[in-house]
Scaffold this motif. Structure first.
Motif, PDB file in Angstrom:
ATOM      1  N   ASP A  35       0.821  -1.211   0.000  1.00  0.00           N
ATOM      2  CA  ASP A  35       0.000   0.000   0.000  1.00  0.00           C
ATOM      3  C   ASP A  35       0.860   1.269   0.000  1.00  0.00           C
ATOM      4  N   ALA A  36       1.975   1.220   0.739  1.00  0.00           N
ATOM      5  CA  ALA A  36       2.822   2.405   0.864  1.00  0.00           C
ATOM      6  C   ALA A  36       3.338   2.850  -0.513  1.00  0.00           C
ATOM      7  N   THR A  38       2.041   2.005  -3.417  1.00  0.00           N
ATOM      8  CA  THR A  38       0.898   2.394  -4.241  1.00  0.00           C
ATOM      9  C   THR A  38       0.558   3.861  -4.002  1.00  0.00           C
ATOM     10  N   ARG A  39       0.555   4.246  -2.698  1.00  0.00           N
ATOM     11  CA  ARG A  39       0.292   5.654  -2.368  1.00  0.00           C
ATOM     12  C   ARG A  39       1.375   6.556  -2.937  1.00  0.00           C
ATOM     13  N   GLN A  42       0.780   7.042  -6.559  1.00  0.00           N
ATOM     14  CA  GLN A  42      -0.353   7.953  -6.782  1.00  0.00           C
ATOM     15  C   GLN A  42       0.057   9.404  -6.566  1.00  0.00           C
ATOM     16  N   GLN A  43       0.843   9.630  -5.503  1.00  0.00           N
ATOM     17  CA  GLN A  43       1.291  10.995  -5.212  1.00  0.00           C
ATOM     18  C   GLN A  43       2.159  11.535  -6.345  1.00  0.00           C
ATOM     19  N   GLN A  46       0.015  12.349  -9.307  1.00  0.00           N
ATOM     20  CA  GLN A  46      -0.692  13.615  -9.101  1.00  0.00           C
ATOM     21  C   GLN A  46       0.243  14.788  -9.337  1.00  0.00           C
TER      22      GLN A  46
END
Ligand SMILES: [Zn+2]
Length: 83
Positions: A35-36, A38-39, A42-43, A46
């Protein structure tokens, strides 16, 4: 299997240039379980789209400038034909 450090390096590399298919595959497997990262991805995405928006904006501004110049060139070309 990639470590988080390797994965985050691959993610930031992928912003600059396309990854090899094997790196992409390893990264994809890592993102499924982590998850880390993946985040983090995403960041970065963005951030990249924000940069692209700014770049796009700048480009459209320079297009306006160019078209003004083009109009001026056309106008002066017409003028020189008349004189
Ligand atoms: Zn990770």
């Amino acid at each position: 299997m990639l470590t988080c450090k390797q994965a985050s390096q691959l993610i930031s590399q992928s912003l600059d240039r396309p990854l090899s298919w094997s790196s992409r595959l390893q990264l994809r497997f890592h993102l499924v379980i982590c998850d880390a990262c993946t985040r983090f991805k995403q960041q970065l995405n963005q951030l990249r789209s924000a940069i692209q928006r700014v770049t796009l904006h700048t480009e459209s501004d320079s297009t306006i400038t160019l078209s003004k110049e083009a109009k001026a060139r056309i106008a002066s070309a017409i003028d020189s034909k008349h004189h």
